[in-house]
Design a protein around this motif. Structure first.
Motif, PDB file in Angstrom:
ATOM      1  N   GLY A 120      -1.445  -1.526  -4.552  1.00 31.22           N
ATOM      2  CA  GLY A 120      -0.268  -0.738  -4.861  1.00 31.22           C
ATOM      3  C   GLY A 120       0.787  -1.437  -5.681  1.00 31.22           C
TER       4      GLY A 120
ATOM      5  N   ASP B 115       5.003   3.188   0.057  1.00 27.35           N
ATOM      6  CA  ASP B 115       6.412   3.016  -0.279  1.00 27.35           C
ATOM      7  C   ASP B 115       7.274   3.175   0.965  1.00 27.35           C
ATOM      8  OD1 ASP B 115       6.626   5.762   0.236  1.00 27.35           O
ATOM      9  OD2 ASP B 115       6.687   6.324  -1.897  1.00 27.35           O
TER      10      ASP B 115
ATOM     11  N   TYR C 216      -5.319  -0.079  -4.930  1.00 26.17           N
ATOM     12  CA  TYR C 216      -4.618  -1.041  -4.085  1.00 26.17           C
ATOM     13  C   TYR C 216      -4.648  -2.409  -4.783  1.00 26.17           C
ATOM     14  CZ  TYR C 216      -6.559   2.752  -1.262  1.00 26.17           C
ATOM     15  OH  TYR C 216      -6.966   3.993  -0.819  1.00 26.17           O
TER      16      TYR C 216
ATOM     17  N   ALA D  14       0.805  -1.221   0.000  1.00 27.31           N
ATOM     18  CA  ALA D  14       0.000   0.000   0.000  1.00 27.31           C
ATOM     19  C   ALA D  14       0.837   1.269   0.000  1.00 27.31           C
ATOM     20  CB  ALA D  14      -0.940  -0.003   1.204  1.00 27.31           C
TER      21      ALA D  14
ATOM     22  N   VAL E  69       1.271   6.698   0.218  1.00 25.64           N
ATOM     23  CA  VAL E  69       0.335   5.784  -0.431  1.00 25.64           C
ATOM     24  C   VAL E  69       0.665   5.680  -1.914  1.00 25.64           C
ATOM     25  CG1 VAL E  69      -2.082   5.400  -1.031  1.00 25.64           C
ATOM     26  CG2 VAL E  69      -1.485   6.272   1.238  1.00 25.64           C
ATOM     27  N   ARG E  70       0.683   4.471  -2.430  1.00 27.87           N
ATOM     28  CA  ARG E  70       0.889   4.240  -3.860  1.00 27.87           C
ATOM     29  C   ARG E  70      -0.445   4.472  -4.577  1.00 27.87           C
ATOM     30  NH1 ARG E  70       5.654   1.589  -5.143  1.00 27.87           N
ATOM     31  NH2 ARG E  70       6.889   0.831  -3.370  1.00 27.87           N
TER      32      ARG E  70
END
Length: 677
Positions: free
Chosen positions: A514, A502, A512, A500, A507-508
């Motif tokens: 991610g 890095d 999700y 989710a 947040v990527r």
């Protein structure tokens, strides 16, 4: 000072004692009149003890005043041990500075998150960043190293004791400055730090390094990346202390290995042991049972596998308990046979040494109600009889020393991911890292499947199946390593809320999970964590709790879907052929039976077989030597169990030969079968 998420370097290995399995415990003769010492060594010989840790908490007696040393007592202790053939794991006593040190250096006392300076009067009452503490610790370590470098009793240095057990974090101004130095090394400049921390949120942008402080108590939720970097810093700061003491000892005695005792067990999470383990010549661990855990044998197995994986081979159990501990709300004694089963389970998982806290039970002090090898009741006691019997068992297992533990399944374990997952303001505070890992580990344990734990950057080529139950935080190289394993033909299984964020806890974006979306062939646009007590039906007949999410298939196939709740018909478990391999996604938390059946299906498809098929309740663990396998069978059940073994084998604990290819394990018993190759 390195980055807190760098991959671990390679480590070197050295033996603990000359031969056989090490056996003993913490020996604190300074707590007793000298006339007791002769009885101690006589009873040690009777019990089969061949190595003890000494001097762990003796600083105040060794250095009664700054720079004035009295080694006469320790000289006599080491001479007595050597005379009776007992090796010494000689400790630097730096976990408990004396009162005179704090009277002279009150600024070295730690400060808690609320700004309160704590007092001395127990142990580890120092700030890890204190220059005065470091100077004093290195001074006494150097004095010990120079005096005992060539002592025939000393086979290993025991640096400090349980780093970070009580003082993993100090929030004083000295720590704040050390934190800023660490951050400068990590980020280089403030602009890079501000972007990594996302400080445009809530007007937290920093214009001067001196504006940065530890994440002290504040009115709302602190910045998550600030908190995560603080955890990394605290682990590294204590590691720097270990390295400094170890180097002083190496200068004095280059050939003597050094260790310090980890605490890989249910609650402790302060240190990133992937970074620590390569710095130890011998990896050691302390392990204690939780009285409220009805199946603590699973925690022993999980912890043992994790420590063996950290060590890259055999390791030393530095502390365990013969009976009750003293620091839980209710401290229960062990049941009949439990001491033996616990110890031999650690050996099965790679321990080449078994030791306890402590040798003789204390009659005074904070741990006076902690069990010991020689209890308050003396030699007319069940604990003593069990201790003597265990000594004989370990002697019978001498040939097991140095053998390895092959596994074709790896579980990804990362302290950075654990710290990040358990920060405040998550979608659900009920999602706990260790709970998730144990939930996935337990079915493998019950099936007798051998498991290694791995860092996310580890070489995975030796494994058929890799599980990532809770990899919430993952950097790009680690994600590529894991998905590349699947692409190259392996089977990868990913748990919900993984990938989710890095390495900076950002947040990527794009949906999700991610970093793993492509490999898993899914995309989630919304999370639906469940309330306490809430559950959902699954299409395979099971139920799910804790978590759900709205999964969209993008190449993956639905294996199981929800049959109730707002996500009825939405995939809950998916499978995706990826490259030459396959990637599974568990977007929820199935009930134990359903999870066990699912993992059994996955491992079977991956070609993973158990060490040995055994009746329910019988734990099977394999250690592999140069010319033989050593099969440990531990019966945790209430019925005798029969297990198939090699047609011609030997049971090492009894010395009996086995004919017919079958061995019986009675309830509560342990057998160790040597199968020649």
């Amino acid at each position: 000072m390195g980055r807190g998420d760098d991959p671990p370097p390679a480590r070197r290995r050295r033996p603990m004692i000359a031969e056989g399995i090490a056996y003993g415990g913490d020996y604190n003769p300074e707590q007793w009149p000298e006339e007791v010492w002769a009885e101690d060594v006589r009873l040690m010989r009777e019990a089969g003890v061949n190595m003890v840790s000494v001097n762990i908490f003796a600083w105040a007696l060794l250095e009664p005043r700054e720079g004035e040393y009295d080694f006469s007592r320790l000289d006599r202790i080491l001479a007595l041990l050597h005379e009776h053939g007992i090796a010494a794991d000689l400790a630097t006593p730096t976990a408990a500075p004396p009162a005179w040190f704090f009277r002279k250096h009150p600024e070295a006392l730690p400060v808690d998150k609320d700004g309160r300076r704590l007092s001395y009067g127990s142990r580890q009452t120092f700030c890890p960043s204190s220059p005065a503490y470091r100077e004093a610790a290195l001074r006494i370590a150097r004095a010990l190293g120079e005096r005992y470098a060539d002592h025939p009793a000393v086979v290993m240095w025991h640096v400090h004791n349980e780093y970070g057990c009580h003082n993993a974090e100090c929030y004083c101004d000295v720590s704040a400055e050390a934190f800023r130095v660490w951050l400068r090394s990590r980020y280089g400049d403030l602009e890079t730090l501000n972007h990594a921390w996302g400080t445009t949120f809530w007007s937290q942008w920093y214009y001067d390094w001196d504006e940065i402080i530890p994440p002290r108590a504040t009115g709302a939720v602190p910045n998550p990346t600030h908190q995560l970097d603080w955890r990394r810093f605290c682990s590294d700061e204590l590691l720097a202390l270990y390295r400094a003491e170890r180097e002083v000892l190496r200068e004095a005695a280059p050939s003597v290995p050094a260790t310090t005792n980890f605490m890989v067990m249910f609650a402790f999470d302060a240190l990133d042991y992937w970074r620590w383990a390569p710095e130890l010549d011998v990896v050691s661990n302390d392990h204690y049972l939780r009285s409220t855990d009805p199946e603590s044998q699973i925690d022993i197995a999980l912890s043992g596998d994790l420590v063996r994986s950290l060590a890259g081979g055999p390791w030393l159990l530095m502390e365990h308990s013969t009976g009750a501990v003293n620091w839980q709300p209710v401290n229960r004694a062990k049941t009949a046979g439990e001491l033996r089963r616990n110890a031999l389970a650690h050996v099965a998982r790679g321990a080449d040494g078994i030791a306890y806290f402590q040798w003789r039970a204390a009659k005074a002090g904070a741990e006076q109600w902690h069990s010991a090898m020689l209890p308050h009741a003396g030699t007319d006691s069940q604990i003593w009889r069990d201790v003597v019997a265990l000594g004989a068992d370990l002697k019978a297992l001498a040939q097991v020393r140095g053998s390895t533990s092959p596994a074709s399944v790896a579980v990804v374990w990362d302290w950075n991911a654990r710290w990040a997952l358990e920060l405040p303001s998550q979608p659900s505070e009920a999602v706990r890292y260790l709970d998730m890992v144990r939930a996935w580990y337990e079915p493998l344990w019950r099936s007798g499947v051998a498991v290694d734990f791995v860092h996310p950057t580890a070489d995975l080529s030796a494994y058929r199946l890799v599980l990532a139950p809770a990899l919430y935080l993952v950097d790009d190289p680690s994600a590529a390593n894991l998905t590349g394993f699947a692409s190259a033909g392996g089977t990868l299984v990913v748990g919900f809320h993984s990938g989710a964020v890095d390495a900076s806890c950002h947040v990527r974006l794009g949906g999700y999970p991610g970093a793993f979306r492509e490999a898993l062939g899914v995309r989630t646009d919304e999370l639906f964590p469940l309330l306490p007590g809430e559950s959902l039906g699954l299409s395979d007949g099971g139920t799910a709790s804790l978590w759900s999410e709205r999964v969209h298939l993008e190449g993956g196939e639905a294996v199981t879907s929800y049959t109730s709740g707002p996500l009825t018909g939405v995939p809950a478990v998916t499978r995706h052929p990826y490259g030459e391999g396959v990637a599974w996604y568990l977007a929820t938390h199935p009930d134990p039976d359903t999870l066990a059946a699912l993992l059994d299906r996955i491992r079977t498809e991956a070609g993973v077989e158990p060490v040995r098929r055994t009746p329910e309740g019988v734990e099977a663990v394999l250690r592999r030597g140069e010319d033989a396998d050593y099969l440990f069978l531990i019966n945790h059940g209430e019925r005798a169990a029969e297990v198939h073994v090699a047609s011609r084998a030997t049971e090492l604990l009894s010395g009996r030969g086995i004919d017919g290819g079958r061995v019986t394990v009675t309830p509560g018993d342990v057998v160790v079968v040597r199968e020649s190759r």
